[in-house]
Design an enzyme around this catalytic site. Sequence first.
Site, PDB file in Angstrom:
ATOM      1  N   LYS A 123      -2.577   1.166 -13.196  1.00  0.00           N
ATOM      2  CA  LYS A 123      -2.975   1.427 -11.809  1.00  0.00           C
ATOM      3  C   LYS A 123      -4.003   2.549 -11.824  1.00  0.00           C
ATOM      4  O   LYS A 123      -3.726   3.658 -12.289  1.00  0.00           O
ATOM      5  CB  LYS A 123      -1.758   1.822 -10.984  1.00  0.00           C
ATOM      6  CG  LYS A 123      -2.125   2.210  -9.561  1.00  0.00           C
ATOM      7  CD  LYS A 123      -0.912   2.398  -8.688  1.00  0.00           C
ATOM      8  CE  LYS A 123      -1.317   2.858  -7.301  1.00  0.00           C
ATOM      9  NZ  LYS A 123      -0.153   3.053  -6.431  1.00  0.00           N
ATOM     10  N   ARG A 157      -3.794   3.478   2.827  1.00  0.00           N
ATOM     11  CA  ARG A 157      -3.321   4.815   3.215  1.00  0.00           C
ATOM     12  C   ARG A 157      -3.475   5.019   4.719  1.00  0.00           C
ATOM     13  O   ARG A 157      -2.664   5.711   5.346  1.00  0.00           O
ATOM     14  CB  ARG A 157      -4.049   5.890   2.403  1.00  0.00           C
ATOM     15  CG  ARG A 157      -3.689   5.808   0.915  1.00  0.00           C
ATOM     16  CD  ARG A 157      -4.474   6.802   0.070  1.00  0.00           C
ATOM     17  NE  ARG A 157      -4.299   6.536  -1.357  1.00  0.00           N
ATOM     18  CZ  ARG A 157      -5.025   7.092  -2.314  1.00  0.00           C
ATOM     19  NH1 ARG A 157      -5.960   7.971  -2.008  1.00  0.00           N
ATOM     20  NH2 ARG A 157      -4.804   6.793  -3.585  1.00  0.00           N
ATOM     21  N   GLU A 177      -0.589   1.935 -21.701  1.00  0.00           N
ATOM     22  CA  GLU A 177       0.369   1.976 -20.589  1.00  0.00           C
ATOM     23  C   GLU A 177       1.207   0.696 -20.544  1.00  0.00           C
ATOM     24  O   GLU A 177       2.419   0.738 -20.335  1.00  0.00           O
ATOM     25  CB  GLU A 177      -0.374   2.136 -19.254  1.00  0.00           C
ATOM     26  CG  GLU A 177      -0.947   3.524 -18.997  1.00  0.00           C
ATOM     27  CD  GLU A 177       0.131   4.522 -18.534  1.00  0.00           C
ATOM     28  OE1 GLU A 177       1.324   4.168 -18.525  1.00  0.00           O
ATOM     29  OE2 GLU A 177      -0.243   5.656 -18.184  1.00  0.00           O
ATOM     30  N   LYS A 214      -4.230  -3.018 -11.277  1.00  0.00           N
ATOM     31  CA  LYS A 214      -4.582  -2.746  -9.875  1.00  0.00           C
ATOM     32  C   LYS A 214      -5.653  -1.677  -9.809  1.00  0.00           C
ATOM     33  O   LYS A 214      -5.513  -0.664 -10.504  1.00  0.00           O
ATOM     34  CB  LYS A 214      -3.304  -2.271  -9.172  1.00  0.00           C
ATOM     35  CG  LYS A 214      -3.484  -1.822  -7.761  1.00  0.00           C
ATOM     36  CD  LYS A 214      -2.194  -1.271  -7.235  1.00  0.00           C
ATOM     37  CE  LYS A 214      -2.483  -0.706  -5.861  1.00  0.00           C
ATOM     38  NZ  LYS A 214      -1.410   0.098  -5.373  1.00  0.00           N
ATOM     39  N   SER A 225      -6.202  -3.182  -0.625  1.00  0.00           N
ATOM     40  CA  SER A 225      -6.644  -3.105   0.767  1.00  0.00           C
ATOM     41  C   SER A 225      -8.168  -2.992   0.903  1.00  0.00           C
ATOM     42  O   SER A 225      -8.760  -3.619   1.782  1.00  0.00           O
ATOM     43  CB  SER A 225      -5.962  -1.920   1.447  1.00  0.00           C
ATOM     44  OG  SER A 225      -6.211  -0.718   0.741  1.00  0.00           O
ATOM     45  N   TYR A 272      -3.600  -9.631   0.519  1.00  0.00           N
ATOM     46  CA  TYR A 272      -3.472  -9.667   1.977  1.00  0.00           C
ATOM     47  C   TYR A 272      -4.021 -10.983   2.531  1.00  0.00           C
ATOM     48  O   TYR A 272      -3.848 -11.275   3.703  1.00  0.00           O
ATOM     49  CB  TYR A 272      -4.200  -8.464   2.596  1.00  0.00           C
ATOM     50  CG  TYR A 272      -3.641  -7.148   2.082  1.00  0.00           C
ATOM     51  CD1 TYR A 272      -2.477  -6.617   2.640  1.00  0.00           C
ATOM     52  CD2 TYR A 272      -4.234  -6.467   1.024  1.00  0.00           C
ATOM     53  CE1 TYR A 272      -1.934  -5.436   2.152  1.00  0.00           C
ATOM     54  CE2 TYR A 272      -3.704  -5.283   0.534  1.00  0.00           C
ATOM     55  CZ  TYR A 272      -2.552  -4.770   1.100  1.00  0.00           C
ATOM     56  OH  TYR A 272      -2.008  -3.620   0.607  1.00  0.00           O
TER      57      TYR A 272
HETATM   58  C1  PBG Z   1       1.690   3.672  -3.287  1.00  0.00           C
HETATM   59  C2  PBG Z   1       0.801   2.498  -3.304  1.00  0.00           C
HETATM   60  C3  PBG Z   1      -0.564   2.445  -3.012  1.00  0.00           C
HETATM   61  C4  PBG Z   1      -0.924   1.108  -3.012  1.00  0.00           C
HETATM   62  C5  PBG Z   1       0.215   0.363  -3.353  1.00  0.00           C
HETATM   63  N1  PBG Z   1       1.271   1.240  -3.539  1.00  0.00           N
HETATM   64  C6  PBG Z   1      -1.510   3.522  -2.618  1.00  0.00           C
HETATM   65  C7  PBG Z   1      -1.808   4.610  -3.540  1.00  0.00           C
HETATM   66  O1  PBG Z   1      -1.429   4.614  -4.706  1.00  0.00           O
HETATM   67  O2  PBG Z   1      -2.425   5.562  -3.059  1.00  0.00           O
HETATM   68  C8  PBG Z   1      -2.286   0.582  -2.677  1.00  0.00           C
HETATM   69  C9  PBG Z   1      -2.355  -0.812  -2.179  1.00  0.00           C
HETATM   70  C10 PBG Z   1      -3.608  -1.193  -1.473  1.00  0.00           C
HETATM   71  O3  PBG Z   1      -4.596  -0.444  -1.385  1.00  0.00           O
HETATM   72  O4  PBG Z   1      -3.628  -2.317  -0.954  1.00  0.00           O
HETATM   73  N2  PBG Z   1       2.031   4.220  -4.482  1.00  0.00           N
END
Ligand code: PBG
Length: 334
Positions: A204, A214, A242, A257, A283, A322
């Site tokens: 991630k 957020r 990882e 991700k 997102s 989404y």
């Molecule tokens: C929280 C989390 C996040 C996302 C999924 N779980 C945000 C972040 O790490 O700040 C992001 C998902 C998205 O942007 O659609 N740990």
Amino acid sequence: MSDFSYSLDLVHRPRRNRKSETVRDLVRETSLSVKDFVYPVFIMEGNCKEEKIPSMPGITRKSIDILLKEVEECVSLGVKAIAPFPSIENAKKDSTARESYNPDGLVPRAVAAVKKKFPDVVVMTDVALDPFNSDGHDGLVSNTGEILNDETVEVLSKMALCHAKAGADFVCPSDMMDGRIGVLRSDLDSAGFKNTSIMAYSAKYASAFYGPFRDALGSAPKAGDKKTYQMDPANRREALYEVALDIEEGADIVMVKPAGYYLDVIREVADFAEIPVAAYQVSGEYAMLVAAAETGWLDRDKVVLESLMGIKRAGAKMIWTYFAKDAARLLQSK
Ligand code: PBG
């Protein structure tokens, strides 16, 4: 017949394999299916509540009763995996994130409600502290501003157990703390949850493409950024490190991700890992395509399917998106 007569003496004419729709269907290497999708949903307290998210047109935050209606729609479209993300009132946030493992909290209630009405729907819960933490970080923050690793893992484990007890099929640590998969696995096992699966957000990245998410949860960090725990977008080999650790610690599925700008990482992880790979079209990836479609600059239906096909072709076995409902409709009409 054409008016042109120039002719090449070619043995190889790759275009022959594209000469008709049926031939293209026969030679197609990758297929997209509604069965590939996990649909992330934003949930909130209340009854009959639904709020728009300005940076994600078409996506809303909703109370559990409305969520159940949406899950029904998902099921009718063939989308059978959902991932709830909670919007928590500020009054319930604190620096210990204790609301994250409240057995009567929003997430466990949502999980139980969905599993009761739709036992076959797979529910995947997010395990990270950011929606519950007054600091907005995925981990506990020390008074010097350090994001604490081991202390955070202790809380994550309580959170995962709370979700498992509510009936979550998968717990999905998205926090990027070291060693959390091993602790979650052994704590779940000793509590009798041997069949609760772990989807690890293994690679991630510290990405600016999480902005709209957020906004949806009001979960942006109050100070600093997430670079001491999320990965540097410049790194590829580190993703394999990882992933290797998470597999060794007991992950059932590993995730990369974001997805669209990390297709090389997806491919590499898919070649390397013997367990399934998930990718999260986040997102910001959603927002970009929707915005360009709203101005008329891109054809929404086509770019939705192409973006998902690219992620699948790169090696993702499943895609968090989404666009899950839109893509399901588009695939039905094909
Ligand atoms: C929280 C989390 C996040 C996302 C999924 N779980 C945000 C972040 O790490 O700040 C992001 C998902 C998205 O942007 O659609 N740990």
